[in-house]
Design a protein around this motif. Structure first.
Motif, PDB file in Angstrom:
ATOM      1  N   LEU A   1       0.833  -1.201   0.000  1.00 33.06           N
ATOM      2  CA  LEU A   1       0.000   0.000   0.000  1.00 33.06           C
ATOM      3  C   LEU A   1       0.869   1.254   0.000  1.00 33.06           C
ATOM      4  N   GLY A   2       1.999   1.184   0.709  1.00 31.42           N
ATOM      5  CA  GLY A   2       2.935   2.308   0.689  1.00 31.42           C
ATOM      6  C   GLY A   2       3.515   2.541  -0.693  1.00 31.42           C
ATOM      7  N   LEU A   3       3.904   1.460  -1.372  1.00 29.14           N
ATOM      8  CA  LEU A   3       4.405   1.561  -2.748  1.00 29.14           C
ATOM      9  C   LEU A   3       3.354   2.153  -3.678  1.00 29.14           C
ATOM     10  N   MET A   4       2.126   1.644  -3.567  1.00 27.57           N
ATOM     11  CA  MET A   4       1.053   2.133  -4.438  1.00 27.57           C
ATOM     12  C   MET A   4       0.733   3.592  -4.156  1.00 27.57           C
ATOM     13  N   ALA A   5       0.724   3.958  -2.880  1.00 27.29           N
ATOM     14  CA  ALA A   5       0.448   5.349  -2.522  1.00 27.29           C
ATOM     15  C   ALA A   5       1.500   6.273  -3.124  1.00 27.29           C
ATOM     16  N   ALA A   6       2.774   5.849  -3.057  1.00 30.62           N
ATOM     17  CA  ALA A   6       3.855   6.664  -3.634  1.00 30.62           C
ATOM     18  C   ALA A   6       3.694   6.805  -5.141  1.00 30.62           C
ATOM     19  N   LEU A   7       3.325   5.708  -5.806  1.00 28.82           N
ATOM     20  CA  LEU A   7       3.175   5.747  -7.258  1.00 28.82           C
ATOM     21  C   LEU A   7       2.000   6.632  -7.671  1.00 28.82           C
ATOM     22  N   PHE A   8       0.880   6.512  -6.966  1.00 34.08           N
ATOM     23  CA  PHE A   8      -0.303   7.308  -7.320  1.00 34.08           C
ATOM     24  C   PHE A   8      -0.092   8.791  -7.018  1.00 34.08           C
ATOM     25  N   ILE A   9       0.498   9.063  -5.854  1.00 34.05           N
ATOM     26  CA  ILE A   9       0.739  10.463  -5.501  1.00 34.05           C
ATOM     27  C   ILE A   9       1.757  11.088  -6.452  1.00 34.05           C
ATOM     28  N   GLY A  10       2.673  10.271  -6.978  1.00 30.81           N
ATOM     29  CA  GLY A  10       3.694  10.792  -7.880  1.00 30.81           C
ATOM     30  C   GLY A  10       3.263  10.979  -9.316  1.00 30.81           C
TER      31      GLY A  10
END
Length: 480
Positions: A177-186
């Motif tokens: 979820l942390g990886l996905m959050a970083a990708l989406f926010i980026g």
């Protein structure tokens, strides 16, 4: 306290009746501890895994924008440093994590891991040069190195044996979820000038939440008992398992050596003494996990997708979904199939899918065929990793390491992980340029096959066993 006295009286009556009816005294079964009591504590601890995943992925979409703003565009070594410098910091944090966890306890260790993440994120968000960014990433890395080993220890020590694997899977899901959050926010980083700074500011929020909420979470009863604080350990067991299960849990702990052993284990004992075998298993397993090339995928998937004309937004979204889906399936199967089966299937699947990458890079595939093989192989590779090679090693090590050395040994094993992770992140792009994708992916696939053989020979199944039962089983193996 009245409730606990009533329970004790029922147990006494039940045992007395049993003795009256049967001189052999049949043991009255006790229901398993309710997992809901410890779940909330595990969820808070999983925030450290979320932060780890976020900081691993935050430079994936934003690296190009960072390099333009800070003036190192086209410098692959500088780009590799931005990615991997936090892994150097993680090595430092991991190396000292065992001594910190044993010295101040698991709860305070979580709070100490959040502090450099907050400081480093602020430094990165306000960086004006490459050196400012590198310093901020180095600070973040020390927190990243401290968090995973403490989280693995904490989850293993506060979870009921029947769901320990499932709860261990929650930390991997948090990482996803942390990886996905970083990708989406980026995603907006390439369109909005300075957006990458927002991506770093956002990470301060979960770090602050971890610091605050850990204050009301339970301390590890294992750590308290090891420090001779028996009454506090009983109180924490009651909070985590319920009053009925305090005496059995304390009875299990009593089978281990008691007392403050925080300074009783020397480094030479870990590396060359009676614990050398289990240390070898842990270090080798983490080394093989990283030499499989998984973090090269997470760090540089955007570049790979764009080389085939696939929009990085869509590709990275698919990577995140595969990682999350595999982690959820792994969490469900962890306490059913067991750790060893998941590891074997995971590494074997990674070897096969890395073979697809090799074919895609060869002369036998071209055009759309190469694209489907490469992109599809990458997604299946991430899925295979998430099914076992990702979540199992940390959990397994926290289970098989004896209580006396658990924190310090975990620190050393994860230090090996971070060293290899650092060099993979630093040199992947350079090696890809010089060796070519076909040879590099063949090397990664070979390490996956080596991991299959290693797991089959050395890894012990721990499903459904208490930490003390696992320790006894390992001692029996050592004696043979």
């Amino acid at each position: 306290m009245r409730g606990r006295q009533r329970v004790a009286s029922r147990e006494t009556i039940a045992v007395q009746d049993s003795k009256d009816e049967n001189s052999a005294s049949v043991r009255v079964p006790i229901a398993k501890p309710c997992w809901r009591r410890s779940l909330r504590h595990v969820l808070v601890a999983s925030l450290s895994s979320f932060l780890y995943g976020y900081h691993v992925g935050v430079v994936n979409e934003t690296l190009e924008s960072i390099s333009i703003d800070l003036g190192f565009t086209g410098n692959t070594l500088a780009e590799g440093l931005v990615v991997s410098i936090c892994l150097g910091g993680a090595f430092i944090g991991s190396l000292f994590s065992g001594w910190i966890a044993d010295g101040v306890g698991r709860r305070r260790s979580f709070q100490l891991c959040a502090l450099p993440m907050i400081i480093g994120a602020i430094m990165s968000a306000t960086a004006k040069s490459l050196w400012g960014m590198l310093l901020g990433r180095l600070f973040v890395g020390t927190g990243m190195g401290l968090g995973p080993p403490v989280a693995a220890l904490y989850v293993a020590e506060v979870s009921p044996p029947a769901v320990r694997g499932t709860f261990g899977g929650l930390t991997q899901i948090a990482t996803c979820l942390g990886l996905m959050a970083a990708l989406f926010i980026g995603i907006p980083a390439k369109e909005i000038v300075g957006w990458w700074r927002i991506c770093f500011w956002v990470s301060v929020i979960p770090a602050a939440i971890l610091t605050i909420f850990m204050e009301i979470c339970a301390e590890s009863p294992y750590w308290l008992f090891k420090r001779g604080r028996t009454i506090e350990a009983e109180a924490e067991f009651e909070k985590l398992l319920g009053g009925l299960h305090v005496k059995p849990a304390m009875g299990e702990l009593s089978k281990s050596d008691r007392g403050d052993e925080s300074g009783g284990v020397k480094l030479s004992e870990l590396l060359f003494g009676c614990h050398a075998r289990v240390m070898f298993i842990g270090s080798a397993l983490f080394a093989l996990q990283q030499l499989s090339g998984i973090n090269a995928v997470f760090y540089f998937s955007s570049a790979v997708f764009e080389s085939f004309g696939v929009p990085s937004k869509m590709g990275n979204t698919c990577v995140g979904i595969c990682n999350l889906f595999g982690s959820v399936v792994s969490m469900i199967l962890m306490d059913k199939l067991g750790r060893k089966v998941l590891l074997l299937g995971s590494f074997l699947g990674m070897a096969v899918t890395m073979g697809l990458q090799v074919i895609a890079a060869s002369s036998y595939a071209s055009g759309f065929g190469a694209m489907y093989l490469s992109v599809g192989g990458m997604l299946l590779y991430v899925l295979s990793f998430a099914l076992g090679a990702g979540p199992v090693p940390c959990l397994l090590m926290s289970e098989i390491l004896p209580g006396k050395i658990r924190a310090k040994a975990m620190a050393i094993c994860l230090a090996v992980h971070w060293v290899i992770n650092f060099f993979v992140g630093l040199f992947f792009l350079r090696l890809l340029e010089q060796m070519g994708a076909q040879l590099l992916y063949s090397i990664f696939g070979s390490f996956c096959l080596l991991a299959v053989a290693f797991v089959k020979k050395y890894v012990l199944e721990t499903k459904g066993k208490s930490l003390q039962e696992i320790e006894v089983a390992l001692l029996a193996l050592e004696a043979t």
